[in-house]
Structures are given as structure tokens and as C-alpha cells.
Write a protein that holds these residues in place. Structure first.
Motif, PDB file in Angstrom:
ATOM      1  N   PHE A  35      13.112  -9.049 -19.392  1.00 53.36           N
ATOM      2  CA  PHE A  35      13.436 -10.405 -18.972  1.00 53.36           C
ATOM      3  C   PHE A  35      14.738 -10.402 -18.201  1.00 53.36           C
ATOM      4  CE2 PHE A  35      14.785  -9.732 -23.366  1.00 53.36           C
ATOM      5  CZ  PHE A  35      16.147  -9.992 -23.307  1.00 53.36           C
ATOM      6  N   SER A  36      14.891 -11.419 -17.355  1.00 52.31           N
ATOM      7  CA  SER A  36      16.132 -11.545 -16.591  1.00 52.31           C
ATOM      8  C   SER A  36      16.863 -12.840 -16.903  1.00 52.31           C
ATOM      9  CB  SER A  36      15.847 -11.456 -15.092  1.00 52.31           C
ATOM     10  OG  SER A  36      14.990 -12.503 -14.696  1.00 52.31           O
ATOM     11  N   ASP A  37      16.141 -13.829 -17.376  1.00 47.04           N
ATOM     12  CA  ASP A  37      16.766 -15.120 -17.672  1.00 47.04           C
ATOM     13  C   ASP A  37      17.072 -15.232 -19.160  1.00 47.04           C
ATOM     14  OD1 ASP A  37      16.668 -16.068 -15.045  1.00 47.04           O
ATOM     15  OD2 ASP A  37      14.594 -16.726 -15.291  1.00 47.04           O
ATOM     16  N   MET A  38      18.212 -15.805 -19.442  1.00 45.42           N
ATOM     17  CA  MET A  38      18.620 -16.004 -20.829  1.00 45.42           C
ATOM     18  C   MET A  38      18.532 -17.481 -21.157  1.00 45.42           C
ATOM     19  SD  MET A  38      19.297 -13.007 -21.950  1.00 45.42           S
ATOM     20  CE  MET A  38      20.462 -12.843 -23.267  1.00 45.42           C
ATOM     21  N   PRO A  39      18.184 -17.896 -22.319  1.00 43.03           N
ATOM     22  CA  PRO A  39      17.669 -17.042 -23.377  1.00 43.03           C
ATOM     23  C   PRO A  39      16.174 -16.776 -23.174  1.00 43.03           C
ATOM     24  CG  PRO A  39      17.836 -19.279 -24.195  1.00 43.03           C
ATOM     25  CD  PRO A  39      18.342 -19.285 -22.769  1.00 43.03           C
ATOM     26  N   PRO A  40      15.753 -15.556 -23.456  1.00 43.13           N
ATOM     27  CA  PRO A  40      14.328 -15.232 -23.318  1.00 43.13           C
ATOM     28  C   PRO A  40      13.550 -15.711 -24.545  1.00 43.13           C
ATOM     29  CG  PRO A  40      15.518 -13.339 -24.120  1.00 43.13           C
ATOM     30  CD  PRO A  40      16.546 -14.408 -23.856  1.00 43.13           C
ATOM     31  N   LYS A  84       9.771 -11.711 -26.485  1.00 42.32           N
ATOM     32  CA  LYS A  84      10.259 -10.766 -25.488  1.00 42.32           C
ATOM     33  C   LYS A  84      11.500 -10.040 -25.995  1.00 42.32           C
ATOM     34  CE  LYS A  84       8.456 -12.168 -21.066  1.00 42.32           C
ATOM     35  NZ  LYS A  84       8.788 -12.249 -19.645  1.00 42.32           N
ATOM     36  N   MET A  85      12.366 -10.745 -26.694  1.00 41.37           N
ATOM     37  CA  MET A  85      13.555 -10.100 -27.259  1.00 41.37           C
ATOM     38  C   MET A  85      13.146  -9.010 -28.249  1.00 41.37           C
ATOM     39  SD  MET A  85      16.241 -13.247 -27.784  1.00 41.37           S
ATOM     40  CE  MET A  85      17.352 -12.234 -28.734  1.00 41.37           C
ATOM     41  N   LEU A  86      12.194  -9.340 -29.123  1.00 43.68           N
ATOM     42  CA  LEU A  86      11.719  -8.374 -30.104  1.00 43.68           C
ATOM     43  C   LEU A  86      11.045  -7.191 -29.413  1.00 43.68           C
ATOM     44  CD1 LEU A  86      11.237  -7.525 -33.034  1.00 43.68           C
ATOM     45  CD2 LEU A  86       9.134  -8.895 -32.986  1.00 43.68           C
TER      46      LEU A  86
END
Length: 129
Positions: free
Chosen positions: A95-100, A104-106
Motif C-alpha cells: 500500500f502507498s496511502d495511509m492508513p491502509p 493489507k497491514m497484516l
């Protein structure tokens, strides 16, 4: 004779070809020859390829050295399969945008962390041989 590592080297090369082709096609679509031209979608596709290429050579070399040192076929297939699975997951969860999204983080934690653990495991096997 080296019989197992070439399979995973070839699968890695195919994955690299797919990811680099996607980035290349996107360069053509947006007419960006170098860099990402500030295009977030292209930047993400470049990183998808880059992340794989940063780890692929080391993992395949570790695997080759394990095979040359007599590692079992079961261990080598497990090692190679885990690497391919982690590297298939990684471009999906990058991912490039926060917060994902949390999934996707996991996924990124599992794929990136798993690859690092895999390299340390390979190094440990070689050091203990």
C-alpha cells in the motif's frame, strides 16, 4: 546435481517478469520513461517489482547453498514454496496511502516479515552445516 533450486529460481523469474511488465505497461500508458513521474499507481507498481528483486537473489542463493550442502528435498521445497507464497502475497497487500486497510497491514507484515525470517532461517541452516 542441483534439481530443486532451479524450479524456485524459475518461478521467481516468472513473477519478476509479470511485475516488471505491469510497471512497464503503466509507464507506456502514462508516458513516463524514468522514475514514477509523481504517479502513485506507477510508484506502487515499481515498488512491487523492486521489493521482489531486493530479496529474490539472496533467497535463491541461500536455497542453492542449502541444496549444495545436502538439505533434504522436503526442506528445500518447503523453503521455496513459502518464499513464492510470501512474494505472491506481497504485491497484493502493498500500500502507498495511509492508513491502509487492516488486512493489507497484516498481509504486508506477514509477507515482509516472513521473507526476513526465511532469510535468517536459511542463513542459520548454512551456518550450522
Amino acid at each position: 546435481m542441483i534439481e530443486i533450486t532451479p524450479l524456485y529460481g524459475a518461478l521467481t523469474a516468472i513473477l519478476m517478469a509479470i511485475l516488471s511488465t505491469r510497471a512497464g505497461l503503466m509507464r507506456g500508458k502514462y508516458k513516463i520513461a524514468l522514475g514514477d513521474g509523481g504517479n502513485k499507481e506507477l510508484a506502487l507498481n515499481i515498488r512491487r517489482f523492486g521489493n521482489l528483486s531486493e530479496y529474490a537473489a539472496m533467497v535463491v542463493v541461500l536455497m542453492l547453498l542449502m541444496e549444495l550442502n545436502g538439505a533434504s528435498a522436503k526442506m528445500l521445497h518447503t523453503y521455496g514454496s513459502i518464499f513464492i507464497a510470501l512474494r505472491l502475497i506481497h504485491p497484493i497487500v502493498l500500500f502507498s496511502d495511509m492508513p491502509p486497510p487492516k488486512w493489507k497491514m497484516l498481509g504486508r507484515f506477514i509477507s515482509a516479515g516472513g521473507t526476513a525470517i526465511l532469510m535468517v532461517f536459511g542463513a542459520f541452516i548454512l551456518l550450522s552445516a
